[in-house]
Design a protein around this motif. Structure first.
Motif, PDB file in Angstrom:
ATOM      1  N   LEU A   1      10.749   1.303  -1.346  1.00 34.71           N
ATOM      2  CA  LEU A   1      11.438   1.077  -0.081  1.00 34.71           C
ATOM      3  C   LEU A   1      12.426  -0.069  -0.177  1.00 34.71           C
ATOM      4  O   LEU A   1      13.374  -0.158   0.608  1.00 34.71           O
ATOM      5  CB  LEU A   1      10.436   0.799   1.038  1.00 34.71           C
ATOM      6  N   GLY A   2      12.215  -0.972  -1.132  1.00 37.30           N
ATOM      7  CA  GLY A   2      13.129  -2.094  -1.319  1.00 37.30           C
ATOM      8  C   GLY A   2      14.118  -1.874  -2.438  1.00 37.30           C
ATOM      9  O   GLY A   2      14.824  -2.803  -2.847  1.00 37.30           O
ATOM     10  N   GLY A   3      14.157  -0.659  -2.957  1.00 41.82           N
ATOM     11  CA  GLY A   3      15.108  -0.348  -4.016  1.00 41.82           C
ATOM     12  C   GLY A   3      14.600  -0.635  -5.413  1.00 41.82           C
ATOM     13  O   GLY A   3      15.373  -0.620  -6.376  1.00 41.82           O
ATOM     14  N   ALA A   4      13.302  -0.896  -5.551  1.00 39.03           N
ATOM     15  CA  ALA A   4      12.738  -1.200  -6.867  1.00 39.03           C
ATOM     16  C   ALA A   4      11.699  -0.153  -7.232  1.00 39.03           C
ATOM     17  O   ALA A   4      10.673  -0.049  -6.576  1.00 39.03           O
ATOM     18  CB  ALA A   4      12.094  -2.582  -6.865  1.00 39.03           C
ATOM     19  N   ASN A   5      11.967   0.611  -8.287  1.00 38.74           N
ATOM     20  CA  ASN A   5      10.921   1.497  -8.785  1.00 38.74           C
ATOM     21  C   ASN A   5       9.945   0.683  -9.617  1.00 38.74           C
ATOM     22  O   ASN A   5      10.100  -0.542  -9.766  1.00 38.74           O
ATOM     23  CB  ASN A   5      11.519   2.671  -9.568  1.00 38.74           C
ATOM     24  N   LEU A   6       8.945   1.337 -10.161  1.00 37.86           N
ATOM     25  CA  LEU A   6       7.920   0.625 -10.924  1.00 37.86           C
ATOM     26  C   LEU A   6       8.525  -0.149 -12.087  1.00 37.86           C
ATOM     27  O   LEU A   6       8.195  -1.313 -12.321  1.00 37.86           O
ATOM     28  CB  LEU A   6       6.874   1.629 -11.432  1.00 37.86           C
ATOM     29  N   GLU A   7       9.439   0.481 -12.818  1.00 36.70           N
ATOM     30  CA  GLU A   7      10.051  -0.170 -13.979  1.00 36.70           C
ATOM     31  C   GLU A   7      10.812  -1.431 -13.568  1.00 36.70           C
ATOM     32  O   GLU A   7      10.745  -2.470 -14.235  1.00 36.70           O
ATOM     33  CB  GLU A   7      11.003   0.784 -14.697  1.00 36.70           C
ATOM     34  N   THR A   8      11.549  -1.347 -12.456  1.00 31.74           N
ATOM     35  CA  THR A   8      12.344  -2.487 -12.004  1.00 31.74           C
ATOM     36  C   THR A   8      11.464  -3.653 -11.591  1.00 31.74           C
ATOM     37  O   THR A   8      11.753  -4.815 -11.901  1.00 31.74           O
ATOM     38  CB  THR A   8      13.240  -2.068 -10.821  1.00 31.74           C
ATOM     39  N   TRP A   9      10.368  -3.361 -10.880  1.00 27.69           N
ATOM     40  CA  TRP A   9       9.472  -4.431 -10.441  1.00 27.69           C
ATOM     41  C   TRP A   9       8.772  -5.082 -11.622  1.00 27.69           C
ATOM     42  O   TRP A   9       8.596  -6.303 -11.654  1.00 27.69           O
ATOM     43  CB  TRP A   9       8.481  -3.890  -9.422  1.00 27.69           C
ATOM     44  N   VAL A  10       8.386  -4.297 -12.623  1.00 29.84           N
ATOM     45  CA  VAL A  10       7.789  -4.886 -13.822  1.00 29.84           C
ATOM     46  C   VAL A  10       8.803  -5.783 -14.530  1.00 29.84           C
ATOM     47  O   VAL A  10       8.484  -6.909 -14.938  1.00 29.84           O
ATOM     48  CB  VAL A  10       7.271  -3.794 -14.772  1.00 29.84           C
ATOM     49  N   ALA A  11      10.028  -5.314 -14.666  1.00 26.09           N
ATOM     50  CA  ALA A  11      11.071  -6.120 -15.297  1.00 26.09           C
ATOM     51  C   ALA A  11      11.302  -7.415 -14.524  1.00 26.09           C
ATOM     52  O   ALA A  11      11.460  -8.494 -15.114  1.00 26.09           O
ATOM     53  CB  ALA A  11      12.366  -5.321 -15.399  1.00 26.09           C
ATOM     54  N   ALA A  12      11.308  -7.319 -13.189  1.00 25.53           N
ATOM     55  CA  ALA A  12      11.484  -8.513 -12.360  1.00 25.53           C
ATOM     56  C   ALA A  12      10.333  -9.487 -12.562  1.00 25.53           C
ATOM     57  O   ALA A  12      10.533 -10.708 -12.604  1.00 25.53           O
ATOM     58  CB  ALA A  12      11.596  -8.113 -10.894  1.00 25.53           C
ATOM     59  N   THR A  13       9.135  -8.960 -12.689  1.00 30.02           N
ATOM     60  CA  THR A  13       7.961  -9.810 -12.910  1.00 30.02           C
ATOM     61  C   THR A  13       8.093 -10.599 -14.198  1.00 30.02           C
ATOM     62  O   THR A  13       7.834 -11.813 -14.234  1.00 30.02           O
ATOM     63  CB  THR A  13       6.682  -8.954 -12.952  1.00 30.02           C
TER      64      THR A  13
END
Length: 278
Positions: A239-251
């Protein structure tokens, strides 16, 4: 390696999810198979399924679904944070029927019910019962409700609590100070942990590392590296524009410069300890 402490799966053929009708972007099936493929690619070595606020009559079926997925050879699922109704008179009987090999903790989404629900004597009495079963309780409340989270943690000092989604911040510059103060106050409770998850869904799609950084850094700074865990909040994170891969990368990006021991605690070791995972 990451342990994901907040995976949602949706199977509309098996279960009913009334709230999905109000969130069209999520109103479809979200399968374990699709998650598994991506999770392994990005280094997730285990996950806990988080209840998805199914229709009350489907709560047991949701736990059974997770148990079946756990039994698959090589499954990433290590257990369930199951739904529960601590405000109900039959909650004690419900606890007695739970399989401790599957259910590692409980959650009741508290921002969809009146504030008084979590403050009622029966609710608190039933929450205290979790300690005898070594079950945790995930607190899912809005920023304005965080003082209620403090009183709940105080009312059950022997129960291990986990505050979901960094306390669901409003994610506005005007409210950051209020959120920061409330999080610092909550961190004084030794039986309360915080989960770095979900916040990308509250950005309205304006997702950048620098927008997330103050929330992540203050949450970890307040609670310390030994009381913080990570969760994907998949698929709600989309919902915020982050798929699983993006959120892991951000982490990974948000924890650059942290020590090996700090990252190990955050990424996996705290989750193993809190939920007694193998």
């Amino acid at each position: 390696m990451l342990i994901d402490t907040h995976l949602h799966l949706v199977d509309r053929g098996q279960l009913s999810y009334p709230w999905l009708a109000d969130v069209p972007a999520l109103d479809r099936d979200w399968s374990y198979e699709a998650y598994d493929t991506v999770a392994r690619r990005v280094g997730i070595s285990g996950t806990l399924h988080m209840e998805v606020d199914v229709e009350e009559g489907c709560i047991g079926q949701e736990t059974n679904m997770v148990e079946q997925l756990m039994s698959r050879p090589g499954s990433l699922i290590r257990g369930a944070i199951a739904s529960g109704r601590p405000e109900a008179a039959d909650f004690a009987a419900y606890l007695e029927n739970l399989d401790g090999n599957v259910v590692k903790g409980l959650r009741r989404v508290l921002h969809v019910v009146p504030d008084e629900v979590s403050q009622a004597p029966l609710f608190r009495e039933n929450i205290r019962r979790l300690a005898t079963r070594a079950l945790t309780f995930d607190i899912c409340m809005l920023q304005r409700q965080l003082p209620l989270a403090a009183t709940l943690a105080d009312a059950a000092p022997d129960v291990i609590f986990v505050l979901d989604h960094c306390g669901v911040p409003d994610m506005s510059a005007e409210s950051f100070g209020d959120w920061k103060e409330k999080i610092s106050e909550l961190a004084k409770r030794p039986n309360l942990n915080i989960k770095i998850s979900g916040i990308v869904a509250y950005t309205g799609g304006d997702f950048t590392l620098e927008r997330l950084r103050p929330y992540v850094e203050h949450a970890i700074g307040a609670f310390g590296w030994n009381r913080v865990v990570w969760g994907s909040d998949s698929p709600v994170c989309t919902l915020g524009g982050a798929n699983l891969e993006t959120w892991v990368a951000a982490t990974y990006a948000l924890t650059l410069g942290c020590s090996k021991d700090e990252r190990a605690a955050f990424f996996s070791e705290n989750a193993r300890r809190i939920w007694q995972l193998d």
